[in-house]
Design a protein around this motif. Structure first.
Motif, mmCIF file in Angstrom:
data_model
loop_
_atom_site.group_PDB
_atom_site.id
_atom_site.type_symbol
_atom_site.label_atom_id
_atom_site.label_comp_id
_atom_site.label_asym_id
_atom_site.label_seq_id
_atom_site.Cartn_x
_atom_site.Cartn_y
_atom_site.Cartn_z
ATOM 1 N N ARG A 1 -11.721 19.069 10.621
ATOM 2 C CA ARG A 1 -10.445 18.445 10.990
ATOM 3 C C ARG A 1 -10.341 17.132 10.210
ATOM 4 N NH1 ARG A 1 -10.590 22.664 12.705
ATOM 5 N NH2 ARG A 1 -10.285 23.483 14.809
ATOM 6 N N ILE A 2 -9.115 16.801 9.805
ATOM 7 C CA ILE A 2 -8.903 15.536 9.088
ATOM 8 C C ILE A 2 -7.845 14.727 9.825
ATOM 9 C CG2 ILE A 2 -8.098 14.479 6.927
ATOM 10 C CD1 ILE A 2 -9.098 17.021 5.481
ATOM 11 N N ILE A 3 -8.146 13.478 10.074
ATOM 12 C CA ILE A 3 -7.154 12.607 10.716
ATOM 13 C C ILE A 3 -6.765 11.516 9.717
ATOM 14 C CG2 ILE A 3 -6.640 11.068 12.649
ATOM 15 C CD1 ILE A 3 -8.791 12.561 14.262
ATOM 16 N N ILE A 4 -5.499 11.476 9.353
ATOM 17 C CA ILE A 4 -5.031 10.465 8.402
ATOM 18 C C ILE A 4 -4.469 9.286 9.195
ATOM 19 C CG2 ILE A 4 -3.508 9.987 6.451
ATOM 20 C CD1 ILE A 4 -3.401 13.000 5.915
ATOM 21 N N ALA A 5 -5.070 8.119 8.996
ATOM 22 C CA ALA A 5 -4.633 6.916 9.716
ATOM 23 C C ALA A 5 -4.582 5.752 8.732
ATOM 24 C CB ALA A 5 -5.575 6.623 10.878
ATOM 25 N N THR A 6 -3.779 5.937 7.682
ATOM 26 C CA THR A 6 -3.782 4.971 6.579
ATOM 27 C C THR A 6 -2.814 3.802 6.780
ATOM 28 O OG1 THR A 6 -2.325 6.559 5.497
ATOM 29 C CG2 THR A 6 -4.595 6.517 4.763
ATOM 30 N N GLY A 7 -2.133 3.758 7.912
ATOM 31 C CA GLY A 7 -1.305 2.589 8.208
ATOM 32 C C GLY A 7 -0.024 2.517 7.400
ATOM 33 N N GLY A 8 0.473 1.309 7.243
ATOM 34 C CA GLY A 8 1.744 1.109 6.552
ATOM 35 C C GLY A 8 1.589 0.170 5.375
ATOM 36 N N ILE A 9 2.658 0.027 4.632
ATOM 37 C CA ILE A 9 2.645 -0.883 3.485
ATOM 38 C C ILE A 9 3.928 -1.699 3.554
ATOM 39 C CG2 ILE A 9 3.622 0.894 1.957
ATOM 40 C CD1 ILE A 9 1.770 -0.328 -0.228
ATOM 41 N N GLU A 10 3.850 -2.953 3.141
ATOM 42 C CA GLU A 10 5.004 -3.844 3.312
ATOM 43 C C GLU A 10 6.136 -3.530 2.348
ATOM 44 O OE1 GLU A 10 2.669 -7.679 3.219
ATOM 45 O OE2 GLU A 10 4.204 -8.086 4.746
ATOM 46 N N ASN A 11 7.362 -3.678 2.829
ATOM 47 C CA ASN A 11 8.526 -3.537 1.964
ATOM 48 C C ASN A 11 8.670 -4.776 1.094
ATOM 49 O OD1 ASN A 11 9.159 -1.147 3.278
ATOM 50 N ND2 ASN A 11 10.452 -2.177 4.776
ATOM 51 N N ALA A 12 9.146 -4.569 -0.130
ATOM 52 C CA ALA A 12 9.437 -5.712 -0.998
ATOM 53 C C ALA A 12 10.921 -6.029 -0.866
ATOM 54 C CB ALA A 12 9.089 -5.378 -2.434
ATOM 55 N N LEU A 13 11.343 -7.155 -1.423
ATOM 56 C CA LEU A 13 12.745 -7.558 -1.324
ATOM 57 C C LEU A 13 13.156 -8.123 -2.677
ATOM 58 C CD1 LEU A 13 15.032 -8.015 0.855
ATOM 59 C CD2 LEU A 13 14.217 -10.358 0.966
ATOM 60 N N PRO A 14 14.128 -7.472 -3.343
ATOM 61 C CA PRO A 14 14.501 -7.977 -4.657
ATOM 62 C C PRO A 14 15.518 -9.125 -4.554
ATOM 63 C CG PRO A 14 15.611 -5.888 -4.201
ATOM 64 C CD PRO A 14 14.883 -6.277 -2.958
ATOM 65 N N PHE A 15 15.244 -10.218 -5.230
ATOM 66 C CA PHE A 15 16.212 -11.316 -5.367
ATOM 67 C C PHE A 15 15.777 -12.138 -6.568
ATOM 68 C CE2 PHE A 15 12.967 -12.576 -2.304
ATOM 69 C CZ PHE A 15 12.528 -13.800 -2.782
ATOM 70 N N PRO A 16 16.713 -12.888 -7.189
ATOM 71 C CA PRO A 16 16.333 -13.673 -8.364
ATOM 72 C C PRO A 16 15.197 -14.636 -8.028
ATOM 73 C CG PRO A 16 18.724 -13.656 -8.087
ATOM 74 C CD PRO A 16 18.150 -13.020 -6.862
ATOM 75 N N GLY A 17 14.184 -14.643 -8.858
ATOM 76 C CA GLY A 17 13.037 -15.519 -8.602
ATOM 77 C C GLY A 17 12.025 -14.882 -7.661
ATOM 78 N N GLY A 18 12.311 -13.650 -7.241
ATOM 79 C CA GLY A 18 11.450 -13.000 -6.252
ATOM 80 C C GLY A 18 10.069 -12.628 -6.754
ATOM 81 N N THR A 19 9.852 -12.746 -8.074
ATOM 82 C CA THR A 19 8.518 -12.435 -8.589
ATOM 83 C C THR A 19 7.718 -13.689 -8.922
ATOM 84 O OG1 THR A 19 9.456 -12.259 -10.806
ATOM 85 C CG2 THR A 19 9.207 -10.204 -9.589
ATOM 86 N N LEU A 20 8.291 -14.863 -8.676
ATOM 87 C CA LEU A 20 7.566 -16.097 -8.992
ATOM 88 C C LEU A 20 6.302 -16.219 -8.146
ATOM 89 C CD1 LEU A 20 10.440 -18.782 -9.014
ATOM 90 C CD2 LEU A 20 9.066 -18.073 -10.988
ATOM 91 N N PRO A 21 5.247 -16.761 -8.747
ATOM 92 C CA PRO A 21 4.083 -17.080 -7.912
ATOM 93 C C PRO A 21 4.524 -18.019 -6.787
ATOM 94 C CG PRO A 21 3.507 -17.241 -10.230
ATOM 95 C CD PRO A 21 5.002 -17.029 -10.165
ATOM 96 N N GLY A 22 4.097 -17.730 -5.575
ATOM 97 C CA GLY A 22 4.571 -18.498 -4.424
ATOM 98 C C GLY A 22 5.466 -17.667 -3.531
ATOM 99 N N VAL A 23 5.911 -16.515 -4.049
ATOM 100 C CA VAL A 23 6.607 -15.557 -3.183
ATOM 101 C C VAL A 23 5.563 -14.533 -2.769
ATOM 102 C CG1 VAL A 23 8.414 -13.815 -2.990
ATOM 103 C CG2 VAL A 23 8.777 -15.848 -4.417
#
Ligand SMILES: Cc1cc2nc3c(=O)[nH]c(=O)nc-3n(C[C@H](O)[C@H](O)[C@H](O)COP(=O)(O)OP(=O)(O)OC[C@H]3O[C@@H](n4cnc5c(N)ncnc54)[C@H](O)[C@@H]3O)c2cc1C
Ligand code: FES
Lengths: 104, 508
Positions: free
Chosen positions: B114-136
């Motif tokens: 038997r296999i039980i998959i319990a890998t959880g979730g992953i966070e959603n990203a949010l696109p906006f200008p400057g959204g890739t700058l270090p500090g976001v």
């Protein structure tokens, strides 16, 4: 900035430090912490530059998923620094683009 | 941990978060051989970054901090002899029930009945200008850095998203000494539970509903942010822009299930937006459309740790049952218990249903002496206050989502319930402490801790300073696990308004 005192977690008792070298600059890190945490503690957030536009990237997910924190570590590029622990004498370099694989 | 020896395990669990650990514990209890694989170098999933007290049933560790629940689960798993293999990244599940993983750069495989998959979730990203700058940064990443590695990603932080994660991480950032400059929420109202929100409001954090981040500013890293008001269609209203002086943006706009593995395994999916998007279809045993493969926790739809744990239990029991390790009767009995808890926790806690405050004493009762004031009126699956009161003055009953009711005549004013409320929503008020003053006792989890005898600025529910108060006593008991109870004397006219003290953003 380190959180030395915390109302719930108490005082940070980790005492063992290691020396790392970041772009030629020596700095101290807490033994066993991820490279990215050590860099944040030393005020460094710019970890790599993108290949096409040369924009900086830093830690985003902190759990090894997004690869924004990739740097050249001990001559190997594309190391996810948020999940790679520091080691004494580790050489860490800001990665440009895909980085160069220097180790033979 | 001897992975060379284990080539087969009756049950293979993928993910050592609350769901995976509970699944493993239950399967092991029935006598199955169990192996848990996790790609992390430490087990516990999300639990170890969560330093706040959890909601839930008093019987099931509610009122304990997330990382304590993690410690308990690991201990139980260890005692039962559950094997946990860390640094083991699962990359695929094959037709013959083989699970492929990579450990220390080496490819390995294990076959499970038997296999039980319990890998959880992953966070959603949010696109906006400057959204890739270090500090976001993502909220989960921030939480990991602050609560596990103890470094702050910035000093002045803008939280984007007002769900429970955004509000809880805001609170935790302030506990670590950062300033939360505001919380931005595109919707017209805050999505988090009110008690979590109230903690942030008392700390004076501005809440910008109907606002979005228009831009993160900075040349090479975040140096500020521009937020703007939006209309009902989420279009930015021109001229409403506001510049905020921040050095970090924390993105908390939801999670989605981490479904690569059920996908690879050939599971059927359905689209359920309220649970985070595409979710593997599963039956009442948590078994997917592929026989022998089960899911549990956030991968089966984003909910909460308490639910993840019960789903894990259910999957573990069902696996053991289907392996013939339980007789039908025992299996059904055990499953029934878990399902009952799951149903109770899911009895719709719609935060829009606001009950009248059933936890507030009458005016007469305030005159008579110290009494508990329970400012909790939403349907939250939580009841530690009920078991905390030895005088039977607080009742939640069933379902567990009932808001607490105070029986004021039974309340002795002992204050035992204050530190037990994970929402920090219980206060003790002695209106006629002296002729001119009242005494309020409230929970406190920041630094610095005020000094006994010292004068402080008192805040109301919105964090506005409304009077001065004197600290009479500070109680710090080990069993309250870091929550201090502060007793403070205040002018009598404010007994119904003062709910805390001003905290400094630079707590350290
Ligand atoms: C800020 C915040 C606050 C929260 N507050 C509460 C609260 O107050 N009360 C509450 O009940 N819940 C709360 N939650 C929710 C709760 O943390 C989650 O619902 C719960 O952790 C889900 O458990 P899980 O076991 O499904 O997943 P996780 O805890 O995410 O664990 C999944 C595990 O799987 C591992 N994994 C993933 N992919 C692989 C792979 N391919 N190979 C090997 N291993 C893998 C991961 O490393 C991880 O350890 C909160 C969540 C957050 C982010
Ligand atoms: S920050 Fe995302 S992989 Fe390191």
């Amino acid at each position: 900035m380190r959180v030395n005192y915390h109302p719930i977690l108490g005082k940070d008792e980790r005492k063992k430090l290691v020396k790392i070298v970041v772009d030629g600059r020596e700095m101290m890190a807490v033994k066993g912490e991820p490279i990215a945490a050590a860099l944040l503690a030393n005020g460094i957030r710019k970890l790599r530059k993108t290949r096409k536009k040369g924009e900086y990237r830093g830690v985003f997910c902190g759990i090894g998923r997004c690869t924004d924190c990739a740097m050249i570590v001990d001559e190997i590029p594309n190391i996810r620094t948020c999940i790679t622990p520091v080691k004494e004498g580790m050489q860490i370099i800001t990665q440009e683009g895909l980085g160069k694989w220097e180790r033979k | 941990m001897g992975e060379e020896i284990i080539k087969k395990s009756q049950v293979v669990v993928i993910g050592a978060g609350p769901a995976g650990l509970c699944a493993a514990i239950e399967a092991r209890k029935a006598g199955a051989t169990v192996l848990v694989l996790d790609e992390n170098d430490r087990p516990g999933g999300q639990l170890f970054k969560q330093i706040h007290k959890f909601f839930g049933s008093g019987k099931h560790w509610a009122g304990l901090r997330g990382f304590r629940i993690g410690e308990n689960l690991l201990k139980e798993a260890g005692q039962l002899g559950v094997k946990i293999l860390l640094n083991a990244e699962v990359y695929g599940i094959f037709d013959d029930m083989t699970v492929g993983y990579i450990r220390n750069g080496v490819e390995k495989a294990i076959k499970g009945e038997r296999i039980i998959i319990a890998t959880g979730g992953i966070e959603n990203a949010l696109p906006f200008p400057g959204g890739t700058l270090p500090g976001v940064m993502g909220a989960g990443g921030v939480q990991t850095m602050v609560n596990i590695h103890r470094v702050l990603p910035g000093k002045k932080i803008l939280m984007v998203g007002s769900g429970n994660v955004g509000v809880i991480v805001s609170y935790q950032l302030m506990q670590a000494g950062a300033e939360v400059v505001g919380i931005v929420e595109a919707a017209g109202r805050v999505r988090a539970y009110e008690v979590h929100l109230n903690k942030i409001k008392r700390a004076g954090v501005p809440i910008y509903t109907s606002h979005v981040v228009k831009e993160a500013i900075g040349k090479d890293e975040v140096e500020g942010a521009i937020i703007a008001r939006v209309d009902d269609n989420l279009n930015i209203i021109e001229g409403s822009e506001k510049h905020l002086d921040v050095d970090c943006l924390c993105i908390a706009v939801g999670l989605n299930p981490q479904i690569e593995l059920p996908y690879i395994a050939g599971c059927k999916f359905s689209y359920i937006p309220e649970r985070g998007g595409y979710i593997p279809v599963f039956d009442e045993n948590m078994e997917t459309s592929v026989k022998g493969i089960y899911v549990a926790g956030d991968v089966a739809g984003i909910e909460e740790a308490s639910i993840a744990m019960e789903e894990g239990r259910l999957a573990g029991i069902a696996c053991a049952g289907s392996l013939g390790l339980y007789d039908k009767e025992t299996e059904e009995k055990l499953k029934k218990e878990v399902k009952k808890i799951l149903r109770a926790m899911r009895t719709k806690h719609d935060s829009r249903i606001i009950h009248s405050l059933t936890g507030i004493p009458s005016n007469d009762r305030f005159e008579k002496g110290p009494v508990a004031v329970i400012e909790c009126k939403e349907e939250i699956p939580c009841n530690p206050c009920e078991s905390a009161c030895v005088f039977g003055a607080i009742k939640v009953g069933e379902p567990i989502t009932n808001p607490p009711v105070l029986f004021e005549e039974k309340c002795t004013g002992c204050g035992r319930c204050i530190p037990k409320c994970p929402g920090m929503a219980i206060f003790l008020i002695h209106k006629n402490y002296t002729d001119k003053t009242s005494l309020i006792k409230f929970p406190y989890e920041y630094l610095p801790v005020p000094e006994k005898g010292g004068l402080v600025s008192c805040v109301n529910r919105n964090g506005e300073i409304i009077s001065r108060g004197r600290i009479i006593d500070i109680k710090a008991s080990k069993k309250d696990d870091g929550t201090k109870i502060i007793a403070m004397e205040i002018p009598k006219e404010y007994f119904n308004d003062v709910r805390g003290i001003q905290i400094r953003g630079d707590g350290i």
